[in-house]
Motif scaffolding. Structure first.
Motif, PDB file in Angstrom:
ATOM      1  N   ARG A 167       0.924  -1.023   0.177  1.00  0.00           N
ATOM      2  CA  ARG A 167      -0.023   0.016   0.089  1.00  0.00           C
ATOM      3  C   ARG A 167       0.713   1.377  -0.176  1.00  0.00           C
ATOM      4  N   ILE A 168       2.233   1.067   0.010  1.00  0.00           N
ATOM      5  CA  ILE A 168       3.038   2.274   0.280  1.00  0.00           C
ATOM      6  C   ILE A 168       3.577   2.593  -1.168  1.00  0.00           C
ATOM      7  N   VAL A 169       3.591   3.543  -1.683  1.00  0.00           N
ATOM      8  CA  VAL A 169       4.030   3.754  -3.016  1.00  0.00           C
ATOM      9  C   VAL A 169       5.061   5.056  -2.969  1.00  0.00           C
ATOM     10  N   PRO A 170       6.194   4.722  -2.821  1.00  0.00           N
ATOM     11  CA  PRO A 170       7.203   6.048  -2.440  1.00  0.00           C
ATOM     12  C   PRO A 170       7.003   7.215  -3.768  1.00  0.00           C
ATOM     13  N   ASN A 171       6.971   6.803  -4.785  1.00  0.00           N
ATOM     14  CA  ASN A 171       7.070   7.806  -5.699  1.00  0.00           C
ATOM     15  C   ASN A 171       5.578   8.474  -5.808  1.00  0.00           C
ATOM     16  N   ALA A 172       4.463   8.020  -5.408  1.00  0.00           N
ATOM     17  CA  ALA A 172       3.452   8.678  -5.427  1.00  0.00           C
ATOM     18  C   ALA A 172       3.395   9.643  -4.366  1.00  0.00           C
ATOM     19  N   ILE A 173       3.586   8.988  -3.086  1.00  0.00           N
ATOM     20  CA  ILE A 173       3.883   9.908  -2.028  1.00  0.00           C
ATOM     21  C   ILE A 173       4.670  11.218  -2.174  1.00  0.00           C
ATOM     22  N   THR A 174       5.818  11.036  -2.841  1.00  0.00           N
ATOM     23  CA  THR A 174       6.743  12.181  -2.976  1.00  0.00           C
ATOM     24  C   THR A 174       6.541  13.044  -4.223  1.00  0.00           C
ATOM     25  N   SER A 175       5.632  12.480  -5.039  1.00  0.00           N
ATOM     26  CA  SER A 175       5.478  13.086  -6.377  1.00  0.00           C
ATOM     27  C   SER A 175       6.750  13.071  -7.323  1.00  0.00           C
ATOM     28  N   SER A 176       7.446  12.110  -7.189  1.00  0.00           N
ATOM     29  CA  SER A 176       9.017  11.896  -7.865  1.00  0.00           C
ATOM     30  C   SER A 176       8.473  11.025  -9.097  1.00  0.00           C
ATOM     31  N   GLY A 177       9.733  10.760  -9.615  1.00  0.00           N
ATOM     32  CA  GLY A 177       9.757   9.845 -10.799  1.00  0.00           C
ATOM     33  C   GLY A 177      11.010   8.926 -10.888  1.00  0.00           C
ATOM     34  N   PRO A 178      11.032   8.411 -11.966  1.00  0.00           N
ATOM     35  CA  PRO A 178      12.311   7.421 -12.082  1.00  0.00           C
ATOM     36  C   PRO A 178      13.885   8.239 -11.886  1.00  0.00           C
ATOM     37  N   GLY A 179      14.565   7.649 -11.099  1.00  0.00           N
ATOM     38  CA  GLY A 179      15.948   8.466 -10.767  1.00  0.00           C
ATOM     39  C   GLY A 179      15.984   9.225  -9.625  1.00  0.00           C
ATOM     40  N   ASP A 180      14.987   9.669  -8.878  1.00  0.00           N
ATOM     41  CA  ASP A 180      14.942  10.388  -7.659  1.00  0.00           C
ATOM     42  C   ASP A 180      15.216   9.758  -6.747  1.00  0.00           C
ATOM     43  N   LEU A 181      14.594   8.639  -6.352  1.00  0.00           N
ATOM     44  CA  LEU A 181      14.586   7.882  -5.123  1.00  0.00           C
ATOM     45  C   LEU A 181      15.366   6.589  -5.115  1.00  0.00           C
ATOM     46  N   PHE A 182      16.413   6.501  -4.279  1.00  0.00           N
ATOM     47  CA  PHE A 182      17.218   5.374  -4.141  1.00  0.00           C
ATOM     48  C   PHE A 182      16.503   4.569  -2.809  1.00  0.00           C
ATOM     49  N   THR A 183      15.743   3.503  -3.302  1.00  0.00           N
ATOM     50  CA  THR A 183      14.474   2.740  -2.301  1.00  0.00           C
ATOM     51  C   THR A 183      15.151   1.571  -1.730  1.00  0.00           C
ATOM     52  N   VAL A 184      14.904   1.481  -0.195  1.00  0.00           N
ATOM     53  CA  VAL A 184      15.243   0.237   0.268  1.00  0.00           C
ATOM     54  C   VAL A 184      13.881  -0.197   0.864  1.00  0.00           C
ATOM     55  N   ARG A 185      13.592  -1.329   0.629  1.00  0.00           N
ATOM     56  CA  ARG A 185      12.334  -1.800   1.391  1.00  0.00           C
ATOM     57  C   ARG A 185      12.570  -3.224   2.285  1.00  0.00           C
ATOM     58  N   ASN A 186      11.993  -2.960   3.399  1.00  0.00           N
ATOM     59  CA  ASN A 186      12.187  -4.426   4.293  1.00  0.00           C
ATOM     60  C   ASN A 186      10.846  -4.294   5.285  1.00  0.00           C
ATOM     61  N   VAL A 187      10.612  -5.398   5.814  1.00  0.00           N
ATOM     62  CA  VAL A 187       9.510  -5.490   6.741  1.00  0.00           C
ATOM     63  C   VAL A 187       9.545  -4.526   7.757  1.00  0.00           C
ATOM     64  N   GLY A 188       8.595  -3.618   8.067  1.00  0.00           N
ATOM     65  CA  GLY A 188       8.808  -2.720   9.228  1.00  0.00           C
ATOM     66  C   GLY A 188       9.639  -1.380   9.144  1.00  0.00           C
ATOM     67  N   ASN A 189      10.123  -1.382   7.898  1.00  0.00           N
ATOM     68  CA  ASN A 189      11.216  -0.214   7.608  1.00  0.00           C
ATOM     69  C   ASN A 189      12.223  -0.045   8.828  1.00  0.00           C
ATOM     70  N   LEU A 190      12.995  -0.946   8.959  1.00  0.00           N
ATOM     71  CA  LEU A 190      13.907  -0.859  10.202  1.00  0.00           C
ATOM     72  C   LEU A 190      15.227  -0.736   9.655  1.00  0.00           C
ATOM     73  N   VAL A 191      16.112  -0.117  10.316  1.00  0.00           N
ATOM     74  CA  VAL A 191      17.467  -0.002  10.326  1.00  0.00           C
ATOM     75  C   VAL A 191      18.182  -0.632  11.328  1.00  0.00           C
ATOM     76  N   PRO A 192      18.679  -1.764  11.306  1.00  0.00           N
ATOM     77  CA  PRO A 192      19.258  -2.530  12.613  1.00  0.00           C
ATOM     78  C   PRO A 192      20.440  -1.660  13.160  1.00  0.00           C
ATOM     79  N   ALA A 193      20.185  -1.712  14.525  1.00  0.00           N
ATOM     80  CA  ALA A 193      21.224  -0.750  15.196  1.00  0.00           C
ATOM     81  C   ALA A 193      22.765  -1.563  15.357  1.00  0.00           C
ATOM     82  N   ASP A 194      22.465  -2.812  15.099  1.00  0.00           N
ATOM     83  CA  ASP A 194      23.748  -3.581  15.206  1.00  0.00           C
ATOM     84  C   ASP A 194      24.656  -3.504  13.796  1.00  0.00           C
ATOM     85  N   GLN A 195      24.207  -3.092  12.947  1.00  0.00           N
ATOM     86  CA  GLN A 195      24.794  -2.930  11.669  1.00  0.00           C
ATOM     87  C   GLN A 195      25.318  -4.502  11.346  1.00  0.00           C
ATOM     88  N   LEU A 196      24.561  -5.591  11.598  1.00  0.00           N
ATOM     89  CA  LEU A 196      24.840  -6.783  11.087  1.00  0.00           C
ATOM     90  C   LEU A 196      23.928  -7.031   9.620  1.00  0.00           C
TER      91      LEU A 196
END
Length: 727
Positions: free
Chosen positions: A551-580
């Motif tokens: 249900r989340i469409v980054p380009n629609a939310i940000t009104s952007s197009g190809p080449g604008d967003l370098f997108t990373v998707r994961n379950v829960g939009n998490l950035v592991p603190a342990d960097q593993l």
């Protein structure tokens, strides 16, 4: 300054209108004082205008000067009624191109008339006669008067290149004074302006006609409408030239109407807002309506004792001034705009009608053509049929785009008839308006084609569907023009049961393939030039980390197009603190180190299954689906967010709760704040962030309302809506 500009122009316009010379000064005085005091455009300067010279000259020739004054009074009363009824802005509904062409036609007419005066003769009654009689007038030219007029034209043309300090003195005033001085110094025997007494002697009471009331009424309506349109357009132009108060157009109509009543009642010309004087007013630094009022008072102060000086002005000098004014009304920028926008036919028809017929008929012709072109552009459809691409059979594809009405029936009939019988046809309807006539033609053709052994699949990808033509009067819909925007789901436009006339199997890949067909037909041609530029390199501005939720469409939310967003998707939009997690780390390293992004965005969302699972914790093994251990392992990275959440006591959770968000959504927002904090302290991000070269932003997307909130993990830990003012 405006007084010095208005003085020679008012005299010249009176001469061009075949009115008493001092009627121009009377109109300048009344326009400055009355319209300046009562009008709704504080910096607009009103007075006699070149735009009405042709009309006034015709009225004087038909009725005489006294009745023309009565027409001016009645036109003013009509303007007052229009202003009181608050239809001021309605006058702006006239096509600007018609107005520009009208003024250009008036300019050509003035120039043709005054060329004869410049040559020592008198103007003819029509433009055609002015043209045909010109060769004979050239042979019998008054060379002394011609020299004086050419001197005025030369000064006006050269004045634009004069030093700025000298240019502060108005060019028309300099030209008239110099020409008059030369004529007096060399004792040239040239015709000069003739006055019948003083300004007080020029006062004239209006008189009603003894007949021709239809022509009288037509004159009233014509003067009122043209004066109103010109005044309102000038007011809008003045607003664009300065940053002060905006114009009240209804009040401006009332002020112009009262001024015309006053001017006509004492023997003055009709009054409008004048762009030449108004622009001079703004350029000279005017701030209030006192500037316009004082300009009228200055004309009065000059006219009472010094009006006789006007008799020293050669008529050829004023003719030269009017020729330049007329030519200046034909603006090259308007012609270029007409060519660029496809309105050159409207411009040409209007100007030819004004010059060779009369002003009213020329304007009506231009308006009629402008309306016809607008109807054609808005109500026509783009219809084309061709064999379908990317297929091995004889399928055809028909596309109907735009507004499909009875006006499109000839083209629609021809296109549908060109389709071979007995084949499968995909009819793609991308329309914003369809009427019953078009629906009937399509329905009849579909029935006939299917009877011949063919099949028809109708794909309605526009904002209006076929059946809307049968449910009531047709209505235009301004929704998504088509489905190439990436924000409309397959279910809203793909037929869930059939494909190419056959039963569709319940296989998800089929929906993807259908979408690819639409992409190749509609989207790919549009983005191909842009993608060609990105083929060998790209430089994204933002690293966008968000959830895998569909249900989340980054380009629609940000009104952007190809080449604008370098997108990373994961379950829960998490950035592991342990960097593993090497996948997330590699994405951050590439975005920051190689792409040099200027921002990183972490975007969570409402009703997040990952946050819901994190809140529940490990369930009973029997209730967990196969492979659930991988999800539980990954969600351990949500631990810091759970600790910060602390059963809803986090400030962001408190703020979200006060706004009506449930516990899962509160945790999602807190999680976004935690991920932002993790990124700010990340070794690859910290230094650039502290230097201000890299911003880290937290967003929360509320799916139900489609609203984006800004999550600010500062000391205040607050939420704020993102809108135009916030941005």
């Amino acid at each position: 300054m405006v007084f010095l500009v208005a003085l020679p122009l008012s005299l010249g316009i009176a001469i061009a209108s075949d009115a008493p010379v001092l009627a121009g000064l009377i109109a300048a005085i009344v326009g400055g004082v009355v319209a300046g005091a009562l009008g709704g455009s504080p910096l607009q300067v009103s007075g006699p205008a070149a735009g009405l010279t042709v009309i006034v000259a015709g009225l004087i020739a038909e009725f005489g000067w006294a009745v023309t004054c009565a027409i001016t009074v009645c036109a003013g009363l009509l303007q007052v009624l229009l202003g009181i009824s608050r239809v001021g802005r309605a006058a702006l509904a006239i096509s600007p191109m018609v107005v520009h062409a009208m003024l250009a036609g008036i300019g050509v007419t003035i120039a043709l008339q005054q060329v004869h005066v410049l040559l020592g003769g008198s103007s003819e009654s029509s433009a055609w006669r002015n043209i045909t009689e010109l060769p004979g007038q050239l042979v019998d030219a008054d060379h002394a008067g011609l020299a004086v007029g050419l001197l005025v034209i030369a000064i006006l043309v050269a004045w634009r290149w004069a030093p700025a300090r000298i240019r502060k003195v108005p060019g028309p005033l300099v030209a008239i004074v110099v020409a008059s001085a030369v004529a007096a110094l060399f004792a040239l025997n040239v015709p000069r302006i003739q006055l019948n007494g003083s300004l007080l002697d020029a006062l004239q009471t209006p008189a009603l006609p003894t007949g021709s009331w239809g022509a009288f009424a037509t004159g009233v309506i014509t003067v009122a409408l043209i004066a109103s349109v010109e005044s309102l357009l000038t007011a809008v132009a003045v607003d664009r030239m300065q940053d002060g108060p905006r114009s009240n157009l209804n009040r401006e109509l009332v002020g112009q109407g009262v001024a015309n009543v006053a001017s006509g009642a004492i023997g003055g010309l009709p009054i409008t807002g004048v762009i030449v004087r108004s622009s001079a007013n703004v350029t000279a630094g005017a701030k209030t309506r006192a500037s316009s009022i004082l300009h009228g008072l200055w004309v009065l102060v000059f006219a009472l004792p010094f009006a006789g000086l006007a008799q020293q002005i050669p008529t050829a000098a004023l003719a030269g001034l009017l020729i330049v004014i007329g030519i200046q009304l034909v603006k090259l920028t308007h012609i270029k705009t007409a060519q660029r926008t496809g309105d050159i036919a409207v411009y040409s028809v209007t100007i030819i009608g004004v010059v060779f017929l009369n002003l009213l008929e020329g304007v009506l012709l231009g308006l009629a053509l402008a309306i016809a072109l607008t109807v054609w552009r808005v109500a026509r459809a783009r219809i084309h049929a061709q064999p379908a691409e990317h297929t091995d059979n004889d399928d055809w594809h028909i596309a109907v785009e735009g507004s499909c009405t009875f006006l499109s029936l000839p083209q629609l009939h021809t296109t549908l008839a060109s389709v071979p019988p007995g084949i499968h046809v995909t009819l793609e309807m991308s329309v914003d308006f369809i009427d019953h006539a078009a629906h009937q033609v399509i329905e009849d053709w579909q029935r006939q084609h299917e009877a011949s052994g063919g099949s028809v699949l109708v794909q309605e990808v526009g904002s209006v569907e076929l059946r809307s033509a049968l449910s009531g009067p047709p209505q235009r819909a301004f929704g998504l023009a088509d489905k190439r925007l990436g924000v409309v789901p397959w279910s809203s436009w793909q037929d869930p049961h059939t494909k190419n006339g056959h039963e569709r199997r319940d296989t998800p890949p089929q929906a993807v393939l259908d979408g690819l067909e639409v992409y190749h037909r509609r989207t790919a041609p549009q983005i191909r030039p842009h993608m060609a530029k990105l083929a060998h390199s790209h430089q994204s501005e933002t690293l966008f980390i968000t959830c895998t939720d569909a249900r989340i469409v980054p380009n629609a939310i940000t009104s952007s197009g190809p080449g604008d967003l370098f997108t990373v998707r994961n379950v829960g939009n998490l950035v592991p603190a342990d960097q593993l997690d090497h996948s997330v780390e590699a994405a951050i390293a590439h975005a920051v180190g190689r792409l040099k992004v200027s921002s990183i965005v972490v975007c969570g969302h409402s009703a997040c299954d990952a946050m819901n699972a994190a809140l529940r914790g490990p369930g009973v093994a029997a209730e967990n689906p196969p492979g659930d251990e991988y999800l539980r392992s990954w969600l351990t990275h949500a631990g810091p967010a759970l600790d910060a959440f602390d059963e809803g006591r986090h400030p962001i959770a408190v703020s979200a709760g006060e706004q009506g968000f449930n516990t899962v959504d509160q945790l999602s927002m807190v999680s976004v704040a935690v991920q932002v904090d993790t990124l700010v302290r990340h070794p690859l991000v910290r230094e650039r962030h502290e230097e201000g070269r890299l911003k880290v932003v937290g967003l929360f997307y509320d799916i139900a309302s489609a609203k984006v909130l800004h999550v600010e993990p500062t000391a205040a830990c607050s939420l704020s809506s993102i809108g135009p003012q916030h941005i």
